[in-house]
Design an enzyme around this catalytic site. Structure first.
Site, PDB file in Angstrom:
ATOM      1  N   HIS A  76       8.522   0.111   7.053  1.00 17.93           N
ATOM      2  CA  HIS A  76       7.808   1.165   6.332  1.00 17.93           C
ATOM      3  C   HIS A  76       8.727   1.832   5.289  1.00 17.93           C
ATOM      4  O   HIS A  76       8.634   3.032   5.046  1.00 17.93           O
ATOM      5  CB  HIS A  76       7.262   2.213   7.311  1.00 17.93           C
ATOM      6  CG  HIS A  76       5.913   2.748   6.914  1.00 17.93           C
ATOM      7  ND1 HIS A  76       4.737   2.317   7.484  1.00 17.93           N
ATOM      8  CD2 HIS A  76       5.555   3.687   6.004  1.00 17.93           C
ATOM      9  CE1 HIS A  76       3.725   2.978   6.952  1.00 17.93           C
ATOM     10  NE2 HIS A  76       4.186   3.819   6.042  1.00 17.93           N
ATOM     11  N   TYR A 128      -5.377   2.175   8.086  1.00 18.12           N
ATOM     12  CA  TYR A 128      -4.814   2.912   9.213  1.00 18.12           C
ATOM     13  C   TYR A 128      -5.966   3.126  10.180  1.00 18.12           C
ATOM     14  O   TYR A 128      -7.032   3.580   9.760  1.00 18.12           O
ATOM     15  CB  TYR A 128      -4.312   4.292   8.774  1.00 18.12           C
ATOM     16  CG  TYR A 128      -2.882   4.333   8.311  1.00 18.12           C
ATOM     17  CD1 TYR A 128      -1.866   3.818   9.092  1.00 18.12           C
ATOM     18  CD2 TYR A 128      -2.551   4.917   7.093  1.00 18.12           C
ATOM     19  CE1 TYR A 128      -0.547   3.872   8.666  1.00 18.12           C
ATOM     20  CE2 TYR A 128      -1.231   4.972   6.660  1.00 18.12           C
ATOM     21  CZ  TYR A 128      -0.239   4.447   7.460  1.00 18.12           C
ATOM     22  OH  TYR A 128       1.064   4.494   7.049  1.00 18.12           O
ATOM     23  N   LYS A 163       0.799  -5.305   9.469  1.00 19.79           N
ATOM     24  CA  LYS A 163       1.950  -4.758   8.726  1.00 19.79           C
ATOM     25  C   LYS A 163       2.775  -3.820   9.606  1.00 19.79           C
ATOM     26  O   LYS A 163       2.225  -2.894  10.209  1.00 19.79           O
ATOM     27  CB  LYS A 163       1.429  -3.967   7.512  1.00 19.79           C
ATOM     28  CG  LYS A 163       2.509  -3.251   6.712  1.00 19.79           C
ATOM     29  CD  LYS A 163       1.918  -2.632   5.446  1.00 19.79           C
ATOM     30  CE  LYS A 163       2.970  -2.022   4.558  1.00 19.79           C
ATOM     31  NZ  LYS A 163       3.514  -0.759   5.036  1.00 19.79           N
ATOM     32  N   PHE A 189      13.414  -3.438  -1.201  1.00 19.17           N
ATOM     33  CA  PHE A 189      13.547  -4.405  -2.299  1.00 19.17           C
ATOM     34  C   PHE A 189      13.531  -3.681  -3.647  1.00 19.17           C
ATOM     35  O   PHE A 189      12.634  -2.888  -3.923  1.00 19.17           O
ATOM     36  CB  PHE A 189      12.409  -5.437  -2.242  1.00 19.17           C
ATOM     37  CG  PHE A 189      12.562  -6.404  -1.098  1.00 19.17           C
ATOM     38  CD1 PHE A 189      13.088  -7.658  -1.311  1.00 19.17           C
ATOM     39  CD2 PHE A 189      12.224  -6.030   0.197  1.00 19.17           C
ATOM     40  CE1 PHE A 189      13.261  -8.556  -0.262  1.00 19.17           C
ATOM     41  CE2 PHE A 189      12.391  -6.908   1.260  1.00 19.17           C
ATOM     42  CZ  PHE A 189      12.910  -8.166   1.032  1.00 19.17           C
ATOM     43  N   THR A 208      -1.977  -1.560   9.359  1.00 22.76           N
ATOM     44  CA  THR A 208      -0.624  -1.021   9.572  1.00 22.76           C
ATOM     45  C   THR A 208      -0.471  -0.547  11.002  1.00 22.76           C
ATOM     46  O   THR A 208      -1.280   0.246  11.488  1.00 22.76           O
ATOM     47  CB  THR A 208      -0.358   0.132   8.576  1.00 22.76           C
ATOM     48  OG1 THR A 208      -0.577  -0.378   7.263  1.00 22.76           O
ATOM     49  CG2 THR A 208       1.064   0.658   8.696  1.00 22.76           C
ATOM     50  N   ARG A 234       9.913  13.715   8.387  1.00 20.80           N
ATOM     51  CA  ARG A 234      10.450  13.873   7.027  1.00 20.80           C
ATOM     52  C   ARG A 234      10.518  15.365   6.723  1.00 20.80           C
ATOM     53  O   ARG A 234       9.554  15.974   6.250  1.00 20.80           O
ATOM     54  CB  ARG A 234       9.563  13.132   6.034  1.00 20.80           C
ATOM     55  CG  ARG A 234       9.343  11.686   6.446  1.00 20.80           C
ATOM     56  CD  ARG A 234       8.487  10.945   5.452  1.00 20.80           C
ATOM     57  NE  ARG A 234       7.856   9.790   6.095  1.00 20.80           N
ATOM     58  CZ  ARG A 234       6.691   9.295   5.723  1.00 20.80           C
ATOM     59  NH1 ARG A 234       6.035   9.818   4.704  1.00 20.80           N
ATOM     60  NH2 ARG A 234       6.183   8.264   6.354  1.00 20.80           N
ATOM     61  N   PRO A 275       0.833  -1.210   0.000  1.00 25.74           N
ATOM     62  CA  PRO A 275       0.000   0.000   0.000  1.00 25.74           C
ATOM     63  C   PRO A 275       0.866   1.258   0.000  1.00 25.74           C
ATOM     64  O   PRO A 275       1.805   1.365   0.786  1.00 25.74           O
ATOM     65  CB  PRO A 275      -0.775  -0.116   1.305  1.00 25.74           C
ATOM     66  CG  PRO A 275       0.112  -0.942   2.205  1.00 25.74           C
ATOM     67  CD  PRO A 275       0.824  -1.906   1.299  1.00 25.74           C
ATOM     68  N   THR A 276       0.567   2.164  -0.888  1.00 26.59           N
ATOM     69  CA  THR A 276       1.292   3.439  -0.891  1.00 26.59           C
ATOM     70  C   THR A 276       0.275   4.562  -1.084  1.00 26.59           C
ATOM     71  O   THR A 276      -0.292   4.716  -2.169  1.00 26.59           O
ATOM     72  CB  THR A 276       2.348   3.493  -2.018  1.00 26.59           C
ATOM     73  OG1 THR A 276       1.736   3.161  -3.255  1.00 26.59           O
ATOM     74  CG2 THR A 276       3.515   2.572  -1.748  1.00 26.59           C
ATOM     75  N   GLY A 291       7.003  -1.388  -2.537  1.00 29.80           N
ATOM     76  CA  GLY A 291       6.332  -0.092  -2.503  1.00 29.80           C
ATOM     77  C   GLY A 291       6.860   0.822  -3.593  1.00 29.80           C
ATOM     78  O   GLY A 291       6.223   1.028  -4.629  1.00 29.80           O
TER      79      GLY A 291
HETATM   80  C1  LIG Z   1       4.987   7.080  -1.050  1.00 26.76           C
HETATM   81  C2  LIG Z   1       4.718   5.994  -0.075  1.00 26.76           C
HETATM   82  C3  LIG Z   1       3.507   5.957   0.589  1.00 26.76           C
HETATM   83  C4  LIG Z   1       3.246   4.947   1.507  1.00 26.76           C
HETATM   84  N1  LIG Z   1       2.028   4.903   2.111  1.00 26.76           N
HETATM   85  C5  LIG Z   1       1.714   3.882   2.935  1.00 26.76           C
HETATM   86  C6  LIG Z   1       0.432   3.782   3.493  1.00 26.76           C
HETATM   87  O1  LIG Z   1      -0.445   4.606   3.233  1.00 26.76           O
HETATM   88  N2  LIG Z   1       0.184   2.740   4.328  1.00 26.76           N
HETATM   89  C7  LIG Z   1       1.134   1.803   4.621  1.00 26.76           C
HETATM   90  O2  LIG Z   1       0.871   0.875   5.362  1.00 26.76           O
HETATM   91  N3  LIG Z   1       2.373   1.876   4.084  1.00 26.76           N
HETATM   92  C8  LIG Z   1       2.674   2.883   3.255  1.00 26.76           C
HETATM   93  N4  LIG Z   1       3.921   2.956   2.695  1.00 26.76           N
HETATM   94  C9  LIG Z   1       4.916   1.916   3.017  1.00 26.76           C
HETATM   95  C10 LIG Z   1       4.833   0.761   2.024  1.00 26.76           C
HETATM   96  O3  LIG Z   1       3.644   0.042   2.171  1.00 26.76           O
HETATM   97  C11 LIG Z   1       6.005  -0.201   2.209  1.00 26.76           C
HETATM   98  O4  LIG Z   1       6.080  -0.610   3.548  1.00 26.76           O
HETATM   99  C12 LIG Z   1       7.333   0.413   1.782  1.00 26.76           C
HETATM  100  O5  LIG Z   1       7.171   1.264   0.686  1.00 26.76           O
HETATM  101  C13 LIG Z   1       8.308  -0.691   1.444  1.00 26.76           C
HETATM  102  O6  LIG Z   1       9.555  -0.186   1.120  1.00 26.76           O
HETATM  103  P1  LIG Z   1      10.035   0.059  -0.403  1.00 26.76           P
HETATM  104  O7  LIG Z   1       9.356   1.303  -0.844  1.00 26.76           O
HETATM  105  O8  LIG Z   1      11.489   0.222  -0.270  1.00 26.76           O
HETATM  106  O9  LIG Z   1       9.614  -1.137  -1.212  1.00 26.76           O
HETATM  107  C14 LIG Z   1       4.222   3.961   1.785  1.00 26.76           C
HETATM  108  C15 LIG Z   1       5.434   3.993   1.109  1.00 26.76           C
HETATM  109  C16 LIG Z   1       5.689   4.992   0.183  1.00 26.76           C
HETATM  110  C17 LIG Z   1       7.012   4.972  -0.550  1.00 26.76           C
END
Ligand SMILES: Cc1cc2nc3c(=O)[nH]c(=O)nc-3n(C[C@H](O)[C@H](O)[C@H](O)COP(=O)(O)O)c2cc1C
Length: 411
Positions: A282, A133, A258, A316, A159, A168, A81-82, A336
């Site tokens: 995350h 969330y 998560k 990854f 999460t 950030r 999820p992003t 992500g």
């Molecule tokens: C732009 C962005 C937004 C994200 N938003 C969420 C979110 O809304 N909820 C959540 O559980 N994780 C969120 N994440 C974390 C991702 O689910 C994931 O844990 C993470 O991106 C994994 O690392 P990677 O980007 O290196 O693959 C977000 C990550 C990014 C990069």
């Protein structure tokens, strides 16, 4: 290969994304928290795990397919999820979901997405999971769960690593906020990216209006005030095990927790009804100086691997990273940024290219390792140059991907 995108690996897609989207949005996706120690370590850790291949193995029929929660998928990958993926591309969540479906893997829609969950289910389909969330007003969060159930989502990903937004600082400097406000910096940034302005922002303005969190019920949206990206979702810092129990009662399908890095937490989550644990920091976006999920994985697999499906994410970028995680006992990897770079670079085509790159890279690594099925993978294929990464039990602890399409966590 997807046409017209000169991207041979995920880093190429990142470079294309960098050109295409405003800096404030790119940094929101790309960067970590505070001094970015976690972000760097999430990548560096893979260099401390090396392969020990076998030779003289006929690998002509190798297949990276795997079974997750009883469903066969084409490779051990899930789109994580992003939130705000919809700002990388017009309706980016639909593009991601369609790419996941085409690649034969699950897609997880974030609570904080710009496209409503019902539209994603209706218009993209495929194996859809919903990330939750929990908000201070649990009643509103539970409404989302009911909607996800009605819309046919197959798994709920709750999460738990966001008790506070990560620090950030670049988001503050860049001036992007959600809901969008007209800060001088953000406007200048957008004007420097006219293609993004025309193909993303203007398309929203001419169709559905200013992008907002479409999953939020009106009552929740009213509680939002514009703030820097990543700080505006309605988070709670009072999350506790009772919340997991409450979700278990109302959610009849698979429940994944998560954002855990501690084996004790993982075991307690399974005791409270979790079917899956996503070992994650995350993406290095919340707490700086935190261990990498890969460093926590063997212990967690050892502790809960026989009772739950274990996912891992953060850092990854290569098929070889995925193979290493599977060899350390994960059932599947969530990605992500990899697919976000893809969608920012070229919408559906870019996301599809990212997944195609992973598929090709995983298959190539399997060939070079002398491995035909993921079920064969284990620590025997690795030389670990870091004692903290050693699996805790001999053999191949906790790896449930077995031939014949059923995973042990299901059995
Ligand atoms: C732009 C962005 C937004 C994200 N938003 C969420 C979110 O809304 N909820 C959540 O559980 N994780 C969120 N994440 C974390 C991702 O689910 C994931 O844990 C993470 O991106 C994994 O690392 P990677 O980007 O290196 O693959 C977000 C990550 C990014 C990069």
């Amino acid at each position: 290969m997807v046409k017209d995108l000169r991207a041979y690996n995920i880093f190429d897609l990142r470079a294309l994304a960098l050109k295409r989207v405003p800096k404030g949005l790119f940094e929101f996706v790309d960067r970590g928290t505070e001094d970015e120690v976690s972000l760097r370590n999430n990548r560096e850790v893979f260099e401390r795990i090396r392969f020990r291949p076998r030779t003289m193995v006929d690998v002509s029929k190798r297949n990276p397919a795997t079974t997750i929660f009883g469903v066969e998928h084409k490779m051990p990958l899930v789109i994580a999820p992003t939130g705000t993926a919809g700002l990388m591309w017009f309706e980016g969540e639909l593009a991601l979901a369609r790419a996941a479906k085409a690649a034969g893997i699950p897609f997880t829609l974030a609570t904080a997405s710009m496209t409503a969950m019902e539209r994603v289910a209706d218009e993209a389909g495929g194996e859809l999971w919903f990330q939750l969330y929990l908000w201070p007003d649990r009643r509103l969060s539970h409404q989302l769960v009911e909607r996800a159930k009605a819309a046919g989502y197959k798994a709920l990903v709750v999460t738990v690593d966001g008790a506070s937004a990560g620090n950030r600082e670049y988001n503050l400097r860049n001036g992007f906020t959600i809901p969008f406000t007209y800060s001088r910096r953000a406007i200048l940034d957008i004007l420097r990216h006219p293609r993004w302005l025309a193909t993303v922002m203007m398309r929203y303005l001419l169709t559905t209006g200013m992008p907002v969190y479409r999953n939020y019920p009106a009552e929740a949206r009213a509680k939002l005030t514009a703030g820097p990206m990543g700080r505006t979702s309605l988070r709670t810092d009072s999350l506790n095990w009772g919340d997991l129990d409450a979700l278990r009662k109302i959610w009849p399908h698979k429940l994944i927790v998560k954002g855990m890095l501690d084996p004790e937490d993982a075991a307690t989550a399974v005791d409270h009804g979790a079917d899956g644990i996503d070992v994650s920091n995350h993406g290095g976006r919340n707490l700086d100086g935190i261990i990498s999920p890969i460093e926590a994985l063997p212990e967690i697999v050892d502790r809960v691997g026989k009772r739950a499906t274990v996912f891992v994410d953060s850092g990854f970028r290569r098929g070889s990273d995925v193979v290493k995680a599977i060899a350390l006992g994960a059932n599947a990897v969530m990605v992500g940024r990899s697919t976000l770079y893809g969608v920012a670079a070229g919408g559906f085509d870019g996301a599809q290219r990212a997944l195609e790159i992973y598929h090709e890279e995983i298959k190539r690594v399997m060939a070079l390792l002398g491995c035909n099925m993921l079920a064969e993978l284990g620590p025997q294929y690795l030389k670990i140059v870091d004692p903290t990464l050693e699996p805790t039990a001999p053999g191949r602890p906790g790896l449930h991907v077995v031939a014949g399409g059923k995973d042990a966590a299901e059995a």
